[in-house]
Design an enzyme around this catalytic site. Structure first.
Site, PDB file in Angstrom:
ATOM      1  N   CYS A  14       5.304  -6.204   1.796  1.00 41.35           N
ATOM      2  CA  CYS A  14       5.698  -4.793   1.779  1.00 41.35           C
ATOM      3  C   CYS A  14       5.011  -4.041   2.938  1.00 41.35           C
ATOM      4  CB  CYS A  14       5.382  -4.193   0.408  1.00 41.35           C
ATOM      5  SG  CYS A  14       6.450  -2.811  -0.031  1.00 41.35           S
ATOM      6  N   GLY A  37       0.826  -1.196   0.000  1.00 37.40           N
ATOM      7  CA  GLY A  37       0.000   0.000   0.000  1.00 37.40           C
ATOM      8  C   GLY A  37       0.861   1.247   0.000  1.00 37.40           C
ATOM      9  N   VAL A  86     -17.261 -12.027 -24.765  1.00 37.21           N
ATOM     10  CA  VAL A  86     -17.130 -13.227 -23.943  1.00 37.21           C
ATOM     11  C   VAL A  86     -17.618 -12.977 -22.518  1.00 37.21           C
ATOM     12  CG1 VAL A  86     -14.716 -12.705 -23.361  1.00 37.21           C
ATOM     13  CG2 VAL A  86     -15.553 -15.064 -23.219  1.00 37.21           C
TER      14      VAL A  86
END
Length: 555
Positions: free
Chosen positions: A114, A87, A268
């Site tokens: 992190c 973040g 799709v």
């Protein structure tokens, strides 16, 4: 990490960055029966969804939840593990996002990535600081030779990884030890094996961390002992059950038939969404295709035939003139998207009134649509790039409840589900096509004449790429009608005509894309045919921009 904000988008770009009335579908397949799952808590990283995707690639179901989801809501799902994403914040700053402290005593494995690792250290008694030596981009970590288990099991002591941080751990909490380091970061990886807590400073979800998937597999399959049983067949079964439960519950509560409309574009995404919902509710589903006049050549006719062959009810609404009137004089791309999105829903509401009581609207929204629009609560930390027709373009007073069964899938996962459902290859392999259609591939005002010009040019692009056998190798290929005109010579006369741009890109999931290196001979044939076969065009150019900095679509 304070400095992660400026590079978080770079990582996303490098790696892979389409209820109540008007609210997003919250009944996505997050109840997966007996399938083990790993929950990813999102602290604002634009690669957070990639973590869940990498876990799914291990055939273990994973879902992204807001960082502040209470443990009391997570616990009933009995996850095998939690992963805390990166973040842009610093854990020591006021207002930075933090998880429910109850996760630390929940007794399940936790992996912090992190910022997630910094949270682990911060909450458990360690110290995190902003260091002068920061790391952004590729780095080499040295794994402690004693680390034969945990994240680095079976891996060499030297690993190439992707870093993105300004903050680092200064002191470890009690029970933790260092498992890897770099020349700049003493604690590049840490662990407390007794509690099954692991932290890494780098991003294993991105391809630049060469053995990142292996590290995630070590955590998910070995440390957490999650069973690799999540497959397209399992997704289909759980989604069909959940949609049926939701519609039937509403039907009983309201005394209605629980009828469903599906916005059928022919791509799709909507095809798979429609087929899933049809399996759940059968004839209570009516697929409505709004012909807004901005479809590719012959697509409306082909779409209707294909779905009738699948036994699905299809209503085609000719709204071409209506959309053109609304778009008259409009040149701003965001206004175009909003007008098309609003009018799209209004047409559906009118069609619903003609069909009788309709309670639900199905859309083929995918996660890349959501993260680029960043309009829902779950994506509140992401930065808005542009409004997508399926998400941000809807009016606030929509009267339908939304069913979005594909909202947390990437395109390749949707194709796998489509194949499992038995849809034809021509439908499953169809290149993505935006909801606003050719309307956002005309730069400037949309008119019938400009639509006709672009439609013919686009048809030639597709025809030549298919003839060259490259269609399935390219993520998207199409023509754009620019607002430019240029001087040319045709025969013995001077011309002043339109410039058409060609766009062809390769990608895994539309979060990032690279321009396709098409053969010169192919580009030459496309250019020659467009100039000779499409009235009003005398020049063709090829777009060689990647995403980022550009987006795939021009608008």
């Amino acid at each position: 990490m304070a400095d992660e904000a400026r590079v978080d988008r770079t990582v996303a770009a490098e790696e892979g960055a389409a209820e109540e009335s008007g609210a997003p579908d919250t009944d996505t397949p997050d109840r997966v029966g007996h399938t083990d799952e790993v929950i990813v808590l999102d602290f604002g990283s634009q690669t957070a969804q990639l973590i869940a995707r990498r876990v799914r690639e291990l055939n273990v179901y994973s879902e992204l939840l807001p960082f502040d989801t209470p443990w009391s809501e997570i616990a009933p799902r009995r996850p095998k593990a939690l992963i805390l994403s990166g973040g842009p914040s610093s854990v020591y700053e006021a207002g930075s996002p933090h998880p429910d402290p109850a996760i630390w005593t929940a007794g399940i494995p936790i992996l912090g990535i992190c910022y997630g690792m910094h949270l682990m250290a911060h909450h458990l008694g360690g110290r995190v600081l902003n260091f002068s030596r920061k790391e952004f981009g590729p780095a080499t970590v040295e794994v402690e030779r004693s680390e034969t288990n945990g994240l680095f099991a079976g891996l060499a002591t030297e690993q190439q990884v992707w870093m993105s941080h300004g903050d680092s751990i200064e002191t470890l909490p009690t029970g933790f030890h260092c498992t890897a380091s770099t020349v700049s970061t003493r604690f590049a990886a840490v662990s407390d094996p007794a509690r099954r807590f692991y932290g890494i400073q780098f991003h294993p979800e991105v391809v630049h961390t060469r053995n990142g998937k292996r590290m995630l597999a070590n955590f998910v399959l070995d440390v957490s002992r999650a069973r690799p049983s999540w497959t397209p067949a399992n997704f289909i079964a759980s989604t069909v059950d959940e949609v049926r439960r939701r519609v039937d519950t509403h039907s009983r509560a309201t005394g209605t038939d629980g009828r469903v409309l599906c916005a059928l574009s022919g791509g799709v995404d909507s095809a798979v969404a429609a087929t899933l919902v049809h399996r759940a509710v059968g004839d209570r589903l009516t697929c409505v295709h709004v012909d807004h006049g901005m479809m590719r050549k012959n697509e409306t006719e082909l779409l209707k035939t294909a779905f009738e062959q699948l036994g699905v009810k299809v209503v085609v609404v000719d709204a071409r003139e209506r959309f053109l009137r609304k778009l008259e004089g409009v040149t701003d791309p965001e206004r175009k998207r909003h007008i098309i999105g609003n009018e799209f829903i209004r047409v559906f509401e009118e069609e619903a009134a003609r069909l009788g009581q309709i309670d639900f609207l199905t859309q083929g929204t995918l996660y890349p649509d959501v993260i680029e629009s960043a309009t829902s609560v779950k994506e509140k930390a992401a930065v808005k790039i542009k409004t997508h027709h399926n998400v941000g373009g809807l009016p606030d007073d929509i009267t339908f409840q939304l069913i979005e069964p594909l909202r947390y899938l990437f395109k390749d996962e949707v194709r796998a589900v489509g194949t499992e459902l038995g849809l034809p290859d021509s439908m499953v392999g169809r290149q993505p096509f935006p909801g606003p259609g050719l309307g956002i591939r005309i730069i400037g005002e949309i008119t019938q004449e400009r639509l006709d010009t672009l439609r013919e040019a686009d048809w030639i692009v597709m025809d030549e790429i298919k003839s060259a056998g490259l269609y399935n190798d390219i993520w998207q290929s199409f023509a754009i009608l620019t607002p430019l005109r240029s001087v040319g010579v045709m025969g013995d006369g001077r011309t002043y005509a339109n410039v058409v741009a060609i766009r062809a890109v390769t990608s895994e999931d539309a979060m990032t894309a690279d321009w396709a290196k098409l053969p010169y001979e192919l580009l030459g044939r496309i250019s020659s045919r467009i100039v000779n076969e499409v009235p009003g065009v005398n020049r063709v150019v090829y777009d060689i921009s990647s995403k980022p900095p550009a987006t795939i679509e021009w608008e």
